[in-house]
Structure formats: C-alpha cells, structure tokens
Design an enzyme around this catalytic site. Structure first.
Site, PDB file in Angstrom:
ATOM      1  N   ASP A 239       0.862  -1.616   0.181  1.00 19.22           N
ATOM      2  CA  ASP A 239       0.177  -0.044  -0.131  1.00 19.22           C
ATOM      3  C   ASP A 239       1.119   1.481  -0.030  1.00 19.22           C
ATOM      4  O   ASP A 239       1.562   1.016   0.544  1.00 19.22           O
ATOM      5  CB  ASP A 239      -0.924  -0.310   1.454  1.00 19.22           C
ATOM      6  CG  ASP A 239      -1.569  -1.323   1.619  1.00 19.22           C
ATOM      7  OD1 ASP A 239      -1.518  -2.478   1.243  1.00 19.22           O
ATOM      8  OD2 ASP A 239      -2.863  -1.576   1.514  1.00 19.22           O
TER       9      ASP A 239
ATOM     10  N   HIS B 244      -1.031   4.522  -0.247  1.00 19.17           N
ATOM     11  CA  HIS B 244      -2.012   5.205   0.061  1.00 19.17           C
ATOM     12  C   HIS B 244      -2.271   7.273  -0.183  1.00 19.17           C
ATOM     13  O   HIS B 244      -2.023   7.584   1.067  1.00 19.17           O
ATOM     14  CB  HIS B 244      -2.299   4.792   1.559  1.00 19.17           C
ATOM     15  CG  HIS B 244      -2.730   3.654   0.989  1.00 19.17           C
ATOM     16  ND1 HIS B 244      -4.922   3.524   1.582  1.00 19.17           N
ATOM     17  CD2 HIS B 244      -3.217   2.897   2.358  1.00 19.17           C
ATOM     18  CE1 HIS B 244      -4.776   2.587   1.261  1.00 19.17           C
ATOM     19  NE2 HIS B 244      -4.325   1.771   1.629  1.00 19.17           N
TER      20      HIS B 244
ATOM     21  N   ASP C 140      -4.110  -0.413  -3.423  1.00 18.63           N
ATOM     22  CA  ASP C 140      -3.994   0.803  -2.485  1.00 18.63           C
ATOM     23  C   ASP C 140      -3.768   1.807  -2.655  1.00 18.63           C
ATOM     24  O   ASP C 140      -2.576   2.425  -1.885  1.00 18.63           O
ATOM     25  CB  ASP C 140      -4.134   0.448  -1.299  1.00 18.63           C
ATOM     26  CG  ASP C 140      -5.753  -0.084  -0.231  1.00 18.63           C
ATOM     27  OD1 ASP C 140      -6.250  -0.318  -1.257  1.00 18.63           O
ATOM     28  OD2 ASP C 140      -5.996  -0.107   0.662  1.00 18.63           O
TER      29      ASP C 140
ATOM     30  N   ASP D 239      -6.225   6.750  -1.551  1.00 20.17           N
ATOM     31  CA  ASP D 239      -7.150   7.232  -0.364  1.00 20.17           C
ATOM     32  C   ASP D 239      -6.081   7.756   0.440  1.00 20.17           C
ATOM     33  O   ASP D 239      -5.451   7.233   0.917  1.00 20.17           O
ATOM     34  CB  ASP D 239      -8.238   6.581  -0.208  1.00 20.17           C
ATOM     35  CG  ASP D 239      -9.539   6.467  -0.663  1.00 20.17           C
ATOM     36  OD1 ASP D 239      -9.882   7.269  -1.606  1.00 20.17           O
ATOM     37  OD2 ASP D 239     -10.038   4.873  -0.954  1.00 20.17           O
ATOM     38  N   ARG D 240      -7.408   7.875   1.865  1.00 17.69           N
ATOM     39  CA  ARG D 240      -5.762   8.504   3.372  1.00 17.69           C
ATOM     40  C   ARG D 240      -4.975  10.074   3.121  1.00 17.69           C
ATOM     41  O   ARG D 240      -4.836  10.806   4.203  1.00 17.69           O
ATOM     42  CB  ARG D 240      -5.036   6.734   4.050  1.00 17.69           C
ATOM     43  CG  ARG D 240      -6.074   5.781   3.972  1.00 17.69           C
ATOM     44  CD  ARG D 240      -6.964   5.868   4.945  1.00 17.69           C
ATOM     45  NE  ARG D 240      -7.950   4.802   5.574  1.00 17.69           N
ATOM     46  CZ  ARG D 240      -8.244   4.630   6.963  1.00 17.69           C
ATOM     47  NH1 ARG D 240      -8.462   6.030   7.328  1.00 17.69           N
ATOM     48  NH2 ARG D 240      -8.970   3.194   7.013  1.00 17.69           N
TER      49      ARG D 240
ATOM     50  N   ASN E 222      -8.266  -2.926  -2.264  1.00 10.60           N
ATOM     51  CA  ASN E 222      -9.413  -2.766  -1.946  1.00 10.60           C
ATOM     52  C   ASN E 222     -10.057  -0.949  -2.263  1.00 10.60           C
ATOM     53  O   ASN E 222     -10.974  -0.606  -2.282  1.00 10.60           O
ATOM     54  CB  ASN E 222     -10.236  -2.948  -0.334  1.00 10.60           C
ATOM     55  CG  ASN E 222      -9.287  -2.839   0.775  1.00 10.60           C
ATOM     56  OD1 ASN E 222      -8.362  -2.276   0.707  1.00 10.60           O
ATOM     57  ND2 ASN E 222      -9.966  -1.973   1.325  1.00 10.60           N
ATOM     58  N   HIS E 223      -9.383  -0.393  -2.270  1.00 10.69           N
ATOM     59  CA  HIS E 223      -9.348   1.142  -2.343  1.00 10.69           C
ATOM     60  C   HIS E 223      -9.244   1.150  -3.360  1.00 10.69           C
ATOM     61  O   HIS E 223      -9.792   2.518  -3.772  1.00 10.69           O
ATOM     62  CB  HIS E 223      -7.866   1.614  -1.860  1.00 10.69           C
ATOM     63  CG  HIS E 223      -8.282   2.017  -0.074  1.00 10.69           C
ATOM     64  ND1 HIS E 223      -9.089   3.017   0.925  1.00 10.69           N
ATOM     65  CD2 HIS E 223      -8.199   0.892   1.392  1.00 10.69           C
ATOM     66  CE1 HIS E 223      -9.459   2.663   1.526  1.00 10.69           C
ATOM     67  NE2 HIS E 223      -8.592   1.902   2.264  1.00 10.69           N
TER      68      HIS E 223
ATOM     69  N   HIS F  98      -3.947  -8.111  -3.490  1.00  7.66           N
ATOM     70  CA  HIS F  98      -3.695  -7.676  -2.388  1.00  7.66           C
ATOM     71  C   HIS F  98      -4.413  -8.252  -0.912  1.00  7.66           C
ATOM     72  O   HIS F  98      -4.319  -7.619   0.056  1.00  7.66           O
ATOM     73  CB  HIS F  98      -5.248  -6.382  -2.663  1.00  7.66           C
ATOM     74  CG  HIS F  98      -4.484  -5.293  -1.439  1.00  7.66           C
ATOM     75  ND1 HIS F  98      -3.427  -4.430  -1.607  1.00  7.66           N
ATOM     76  CD2 HIS F  98      -5.655  -5.102  -0.528  1.00  7.66           C
ATOM     77  CE1 HIS F  98      -4.136  -3.466  -0.525  1.00  7.66           C
ATOM     78  NE2 HIS F  98      -5.670  -3.591   0.025  1.00  7.66           N
TER      79      HIS F  98
ATOM     80  N   ARG G  43     -12.381  -6.412   9.765  1.00  8.70           N
ATOM     81  CA  ARG G  43     -13.433  -5.940   9.397  1.00  8.70           C
ATOM     82  C   ARG G  43     -14.922  -5.647   8.892  1.00  8.70           C
ATOM     83  O   ARG G  43     -15.302  -4.739   7.949  1.00  8.70           O
ATOM     84  CB  ARG G  43     -12.442  -5.549   7.342  1.00  8.70           C
ATOM     85  CG  ARG G  43     -11.195  -5.663   8.016  1.00  8.70           C
ATOM     86  CD  ARG G  43     -10.478  -5.708   6.733  1.00  8.70           C
ATOM     87  NE  ARG G  43      -8.765  -5.481   6.492  1.00  8.70           N
ATOM     88  CZ  ARG G  43      -7.646  -4.671   6.724  1.00  8.70           C
ATOM     89  NH1 ARG G  43      -8.431  -3.771   6.500  1.00  8.70           N
ATOM     90  NH2 ARG G  43      -6.980  -4.649   6.800  1.00  8.70           N
TER      91      ARG G  43
ATOM     92  N   HIS H 146      -2.737  -4.941   2.344  1.00  8.55           N
ATOM     93  CA  HIS H 146      -3.941  -5.131   3.193  1.00  8.55           C
ATOM     94  C   HIS H 146      -3.533  -3.964   4.280  1.00  8.55           C
ATOM     95  O   HIS H 146      -4.989  -4.141   5.318  1.00  8.55           O
ATOM     96  CB  HIS H 146      -4.369  -5.477   2.734  1.00  8.55           C
ATOM     97  CG  HIS H 146      -5.809  -5.808   2.844  1.00  8.55           C
ATOM     98  ND1 HIS H 146      -6.480  -4.557   2.677  1.00  8.55           N
ATOM     99  CD2 HIS H 146      -6.663  -6.357   4.096  1.00  8.55           C
ATOM    100  CE1 HIS H 146      -7.916  -4.982   3.112  1.00  8.55           C
ATOM    101  NE2 HIS H 146      -7.991  -6.281   3.332  1.00  8.55           N
TER     102      HIS H 146
END
Length: 336
Positions: A99, A101, A128, A131-132, A160-161, A209, A257, A284
């Site tokens: 990731d 991010h 990923d 995001d964030r 997943n993002h 991922h 989750r 992840h």
C-alpha cells in the site's frame, strides 16, 4: 456402427477395444499434465556462488546487466576468456511494493532507494495506491505513467481502495474533483475496474492485495475466470482477494473488517499445495516493521506507507524477489 447395428457382436467388441484405448490415452494425458515440470533454474543456487579474487573479468553492477558490462563482456570474449559462471547464471530481481495510500513523497523515496522503474528494474505495486493520504492523484498518475512507459516491466494490482465506495469515504473522489473534475474521477473508476486482481510469479508465488478465500477448493484457473471489470461484490472470490486477512489459528473466522474472512495457516497450506505454489504475498494491513512473515513462512505481508495516516509510526518496506527460489528479501524505510 454400434448405434445402427446394436446386436452386432463384432461391432460391440471393436467399440469396447476402441473405448478402452481412448480412456487409456486420456489417463496418460492427465498424468502428463499433472506432473509439475521444474525448470533447470530450480537446481541452481546462485546466491552461494562466489567470485574468486583472481577473477578480473566483467562483473554485474548490483546484480544488473548494464551497457558498460556488455561492452566489457564483448572485449573479454574477444580475448577468448570465460565469463564467471555466477554472471552467466545471473537472474534479474523484481521489486514488490504494498500500500502507498497517497503518500507521494514516500513513493518518491522508494524510487530513490531502489532505483526508478526500468526494463532491468521491474516493479509490482500491490494495490491501495489512493485514499487516506493527501497526494493520491500524484501517486496514481505517476504509477500510471510508468505503466505506460514500461507496460511489460511495471505492474499494478487492484486493492480494496480502488473501488467507488472506498474512494467516496476516504478521500480520493473529493481530491480528484477538487484538483480536476467529476469526469476525471469517473474515468479513474473505470480504469480501476480493469486492474488485475492477482499476479503469479514463475508459477511459485501468488501476489494479491487481501488474501485467500472464504471457501475451499479455489484454483488459479478459478481466479483467472473472475469477472473483474466491475465494482466488487460483498462476498465471493473477488471480495476475498481484495479484503481477507490472515490469522494465527487454523480455520477461518469472521473478519474484523466486517467483510470477507480471516484465514489460518491450514487454509494457506491447502491452497498452496492445491495450486503447487511456494508462498503468497499480500498487503492490506499496516505492520510495525513494514512487513510480516506468517503461516510458517508461507504468507508474507508487505506495506509501503510508513507512518501511515501521519500517526501510526510504522516503517514501510518493499520486497526483492530474485533467484530460482524467489526467496523474499525485505528492505525497510522510514517516512519522509
């Protein structure tokens, strides 16, 4: 003939003989396809080979073939001298990152530490990307640029993002609309749907991922058949590849989750044996050291966003895969 003359004993006998031969041939083909053909490379232990002090010929620069190496090699051969066997056997590495991010300056640091992507320095980024972090647009456009520049040596897997619902909640949609337009975000959404869900390296290592599956019996062929050009469902193999996590105990349990599952060492072992793989690499999850090796070395997590969300204090890492056994070589780094 048997259908036309069902009472013909000679026809029945010949049909039975023919049917027996057909079944035997089919069995032989099944056996042949089940044999796990191993490359000669698997018998080599390149890392243990040493270059003697008296050898004065061409040497690889950090394990890479360069133009200077090739010029020196041609001159060496012109003088009818022999290249050292370690250089003759040498295999290239591939770098696997987790990731990122939207942490653009940490992405630049990876390239500073490990070198820019190139045909001799391939990368796999394991989802990923966005995001964030505050610079998701810069991260994804940089990664897409390298994908266009080196389509066969730079690989991006979906996380997943890379989905609409996560982008709406965790910032990427708003960032794209603020820096560009809603139309630009709609295009990103379409492109994300076409990203691969997994990648298999040399028939030995599977990279995805999230992780493994809520149900037993999944094969690599099943993964190849997953319809990927869509938003992921709330359950099923596609969801698991993006969302699942390993757990230390055997079996499966409900995911913390709230989507997909957690899978144990026995699930990993069974999946690897069924598909004749050595181990899996996934991302992840943030890890204090930037990586984690679990399930008796068969499940590796890599996370490349150090000090995640500017508060976790974790290290980042990337992995080198090199040699016949693709043994993971971990490299850690701190936040910029």
């Amino acid at each position: 003939v048997v259908k036309v003359r069902p009472n013909d004993k000679d026809a029945k006998l010949k049909y039975q003989e023919c049917h027996k031969i057909v079944k035997q041939k089919a069995f032989e083909r099944a056996i042949a396809s089940d044999e796990h053909k191993r490359s000669v490379v698997d018998s080599l232990d390149i890392e243990s080979m040493t270059i003697e002090d008296e050898y004065s010929g061409p040497k690889l620069d950090g394990g890479k073939v360069t133009l200077d190496f090739m010029k020196e090699l041609m001159q060496w051969y012109k003088e009818q001298k022999k290249l050292h066997r370690k250089c003759a056997y040498q295999t290239e590495k591939v770098t696997v990152c987790g990731d990122t991010h939207g942490q653009y300056y940490d992405l630049l640091n990876i390239f500073e530490l490990n070198g820019l992507p190139s045909e001799s320095n391939p990368y796999i980024f394991n989802g990923d990307f966005v995001d964030r972090g505050s610079f998701s647009v810069e991260v994804i456009l940089t990664l897409f640029g390298f994908k266009l520049l080196y389509p066969d040596h730079f690989h991006l897997l979906r996380g997943n993002h890379e989905t609409d619902n996560m982008n709406q909640i965790y910032g990427f949609e708003g960032e794209v609309k603020a820096k560009y337009t809603a139309q630009m975000f709609a295009l990103f959404s379409e492109v994300f749907e076409w990203l691969p869900l997994a990648q298999c390296i040399n028939g030995k290592v599977l990279i995805m991922h999230g992780g493994l599956f809520s149900e037993d019996g999944v094969t690599l062929d099943d993964i190849r058949k997953i319809e990927r050009n869509r938003q992921p469902p709330d359950s099923g193999p596609m969801c698991d590849l993006l969302w699942s996590d390993p757990q230390p105990q055997n079996g499966r349990s409900v995911s913390k989750r709230g989507v997909s599952c957690q899978f144990g060492p026995d699930v990993t072992k069974s999946f690897l044996e069924r598909n004749r793989l050595d181990y899996i690499i996934r991302s992840h999850e943030v890890k204090p050291e930037g990586y984690e090796v679990a399930h008796d070395g068969k499940c590796v997590t890599v996370f490349s966003a150090p000090n995640y969300c500017d508060q976790m204090g974790n290290k980042g890492s990337y992995i080198h895969l090199r040699g016949s056994d693709l043994r993971p070589d971990f490299h850690q780094f701190t936040a910029v």
